[in-house]
Scaffold this motif. Structure first.
Motif, PDB file in Angstrom:
ATOM      1  N   SER A  59     -31.874   5.253  14.473  1.00 46.64           N
ATOM      2  CA  SER A  59     -32.727   6.204  13.755  1.00 46.64           C
ATOM      3  C   SER A  59     -34.208   5.908  13.981  1.00 46.64           C
ATOM      4  O   SER A  59     -35.013   6.830  14.158  1.00 46.64           O
ATOM      5  CB  SER A  59     -32.423   6.156  12.256  1.00 46.64           C
ATOM      6  OG  SER A  59     -31.106   6.571  12.013  1.00 46.64           O
ATOM      7  N   GLN A  62     -35.127   6.945  17.508  1.00 42.71           N
ATOM      8  CA  GLN A  62     -35.228   8.399  17.591  1.00 42.71           C
ATOM      9  C   GLN A  62     -36.506   8.894  16.923  1.00 42.71           C
ATOM     10  O   GLN A  62     -37.137   9.834  17.402  1.00 42.71           O
ATOM     11  CB  GLN A  62     -34.001   9.052  16.949  1.00 42.71           C
ATOM     12  CG  GLN A  62     -33.917  10.530  17.178  1.00 42.71           C
ATOM     13  CD  GLN A  62     -33.828  10.882  18.650  1.00 42.71           C
ATOM     14  OE1 GLN A  62     -33.158  10.213  19.427  1.00 42.71           O
ATOM     15  NE2 GLN A  62     -34.522  11.927  19.052  1.00 42.71           N
ATOM     16  N   ALA A  63     -36.900   8.257  15.816  1.00 43.71           N
ATOM     17  CA  ALA A  63     -38.149   8.642  15.141  1.00 43.71           C
ATOM     18  C   ALA A  63     -39.351   8.360  16.033  1.00 43.71           C
ATOM     19  O   ALA A  63     -40.293   9.169  16.096  1.00 43.71           O
ATOM     20  CB  ALA A  63     -38.281   7.893  13.814  1.00 43.71           C
ATOM     21  N   ASN A  65     -39.310   8.318  19.309  1.00 38.14           N
ATOM     22  CA  ASN A  65     -39.240   9.339  20.364  1.00 38.14           C
ATOM     23  C   ASN A  65     -39.795  10.674  19.852  1.00 38.14           C
ATOM     24  O   ASN A  65     -40.560  11.346  20.559  1.00 38.14           O
ATOM     25  CB  ASN A  65     -37.806   9.538  20.829  1.00 38.14           C
ATOM     26  CG  ASN A  65     -37.247   8.338  21.551  1.00 38.14           C
ATOM     27  OD1 ASN A  65     -37.979   7.442  21.947  1.00 38.14           O
ATOM     28  ND2 ASN A  65     -35.934   8.296  21.680  1.00 38.14           N
ATOM     29  N   ASP A  66     -39.394  11.056  18.631  1.00 38.43           N
ATOM     30  CA  ASP A  66     -39.885  12.321  18.064  1.00 38.43           C
ATOM     31  C   ASP A  66     -41.396  12.289  17.872  1.00 38.43           C
ATOM     32  O   ASP A  66     -42.085  13.271  18.129  1.00 38.43           O
ATOM     33  CB  ASP A  66     -39.203  12.606  16.724  1.00 38.43           C
ATOM     34  CG  ASP A  66     -37.726  12.935  16.871  1.00 38.43           C
ATOM     35  OD1 ASP A  66     -37.287  13.205  18.013  1.00 38.43           O
ATOM     36  OD2 ASP A  66     -37.012  12.902  15.846  1.00 38.43           O
ATOM     37  N   ALA A  87     -44.403  13.490  12.300  1.00 38.34           N
ATOM     38  CA  ALA A  87     -43.110  13.641  12.966  1.00 38.34           C
ATOM     39  C   ALA A  87     -42.197  12.450  12.682  1.00 38.34           C
ATOM     40  O   ALA A  87     -41.001  12.615  12.454  1.00 38.34           O
ATOM     41  CB  ALA A  87     -43.307  13.820  14.470  1.00 38.34           C
ATOM     42  N   VAL A  88     -42.760  11.255  12.680  1.00 40.25           N
ATOM     43  CA  VAL A  88     -41.956  10.061  12.367  1.00 40.25           C
ATOM     44  C   VAL A  88     -41.473  10.112  10.928  1.00 40.25           C
ATOM     45  O   VAL A  88     -40.311   9.831  10.625  1.00 40.25           O
ATOM     46  CB  VAL A  88     -42.759   8.773  12.650  1.00 40.25           C
ATOM     47  CG1 VAL A  88     -42.058   7.561  12.075  1.00 40.25           C
ATOM     48  CG2 VAL A  88     -42.976   8.597  14.139  1.00 40.25           C
ATOM     49  N   ARG A  90     -40.995  12.743   9.084  1.00 39.49           N
ATOM     50  CA  ARG A  90     -39.983  13.793   8.987  1.00 39.49           C
ATOM     51  C   ARG A  90     -38.646  13.310   9.553  1.00 39.49           C
ATOM     52  O   ARG A  90     -37.589  13.599   9.003  1.00 39.49           O
ATOM     53  CB  ARG A  90     -40.477  15.041   9.727  1.00 39.49           C
ATOM     54  CG  ARG A  90     -39.677  16.273   9.473  1.00 39.49           C
ATOM     55  CD  ARG A  90     -40.316  17.530  10.069  1.00 39.49           C
ATOM     56  NE  ARG A  90     -40.871  17.368  11.407  1.00 39.49           N
ATOM     57  CZ  ARG A  90     -42.173  17.363  11.700  1.00 39.49           C
ATOM     58  NH1 ARG A  90     -43.066  17.510  10.751  1.00 39.49           N
ATOM     59  NH2 ARG A  90     -42.592  17.220  12.940  1.00 39.49           N
ATOM     60  N   SER A  91     -38.693  12.555  10.609  1.00 42.32           N
ATOM     61  CA  SER A  91     -37.466  12.059  11.230  1.00 42.32           C
ATOM     62  C   SER A  91     -36.787  10.985  10.383  1.00 42.32           C
ATOM     63  O   SER A  91     -35.567  10.873  10.392  1.00 42.32           O
ATOM     64  CB  SER A  91     -37.786  11.505  12.624  1.00 42.32           C
ATOM     65  OG  SER A  91     -36.623  11.135  13.298  1.00 42.32           O
ATOM     66  N   LEU A  92     -37.573  10.202   9.635  1.00 39.09           N
ATOM     67  CA  LEU A  92     -37.008   9.116   8.823  1.00 39.09           C
ATOM     68  C   LEU A  92     -36.846   9.484   7.357  1.00 39.09           C
ATOM     69  O   LEU A  92     -36.568   8.608   6.537  1.00 39.09           O
ATOM     70  CB  LEU A  92     -37.892   7.867   8.938  1.00 39.09           C
ATOM     71  CG  LEU A  92     -37.862   7.134  10.272  1.00 39.09           C
ATOM     72  CD1 LEU A  92     -38.829   5.967  10.260  1.00 39.09           C
ATOM     73  CD2 LEU A  92     -36.453   6.662  10.595  1.00 39.09           C
ATOM     74  N   GLN A  93     -37.003  10.748   6.993  1.00 42.88           N
ATOM     75  CA  GLN A  93     -36.931  11.115   5.585  1.00 42.88           C
ATOM     76  C   GLN A  93     -35.548  10.916   4.992  1.00 42.88           C
ATOM     77  O   GLN A  93     -35.411  10.693   3.782  1.00 42.88           O
ATOM     78  CB  GLN A  93     -37.388  12.555   5.380  1.00 42.88           C
ATOM     79  CG  GLN A  93     -36.448  13.603   5.915  1.00 42.88           C
ATOM     80  CD  GLN A  93     -37.016  14.997   5.768  1.00 42.88           C
ATOM     81  OE1 GLN A  93     -38.092  15.171   5.215  1.00 42.88           O
ATOM     82  NE2 GLN A  93     -36.304  15.973   6.273  1.00 42.88           N
ATOM     83  N   SER A  94     -34.494  10.954   5.786  1.00 42.16           N
ATOM     84  CA  SER A  94     -33.134  10.780   5.259  1.00 42.16           C
ATOM     85  C   SER A  94     -32.719   9.308   5.180  1.00 42.16           C
ATOM     86  O   SER A  94     -31.648   9.000   4.688  1.00 42.16           O
ATOM     87  CB  SER A  94     -32.139  11.544   6.130  1.00 42.16           C
ATOM     88  OG  SER A  94     -32.133  11.007   7.428  1.00 42.16           O
TER      89      SER A  94
END
Length: 147
Positions: A59, A62-63, A65-66, A87-88, A90-94
């Protein structure tokens, strides 16, 4: 109607002289479980700890990369840094835990570095098995188009 013949029971062999504790097998299953259960629990806990670590590491990568991919649309260095940080996030919010983002830029590339710290109640902080570090670092680089 034929009847089946009744066979006599075989005679029991007399037990050899000596202590009967060595020949007793009733508690063998309990002793075997007491020896094997801690190893089984450590194996299962290790699977959970490293499974969570690999999921978090994926994760975080991927964050990063995003963030690097999103940073390309910024107009200047400050704007690219803000876009990558959003963007990071948003990608790690979950994923529960804290993270920090560092964006560095050269004339040829933008690099986004993400450091993620696992929360205190995470399996990564388990004391039962040796676990990897609770801080996961990852970075991604995106090359800028040459004019």
């Amino acid at each position: 109607m034929t009847a089946f013949p009744v066979l006599p029971r075989p005679a029991r062999r007399p037990s050899p002289p000596g202590p009967t504790l060595l020949r007793e097998e009733r508690g063998a299953a309990i002793v075997e479980m007491a020896l094997v259960l801690p190893l089984l629990l450590m194996l299962l806990t290790g699977m959970l700890v490293y499974g969570q670590y690999f999921m978090l590491a994926h994760s975080v990568q991927q964050a990063a990369n995003d963030g690097a991919r999103a940073a390309i649309v910024g107009l200047d260095a400050a704007d690219r840094s803000a876009v990558a940080t959003r963007a990071v996030a948003r990608s790690l919010q979950s994923v529960s835990g804290s993270h920090s983002v560092a964006v560095s830029e050269t004339n040829e590339a933008i690099t986004v570095a993400v450091a993620f710290t696992a929360p205190p109640d995470s399996f990564l902080r388990s004391a039962l098995v040796p676990s990897p570090t609770n801080v996961i670092r990852s970075r991604a680089t995106f090359e800028l188009p040459v004019d």
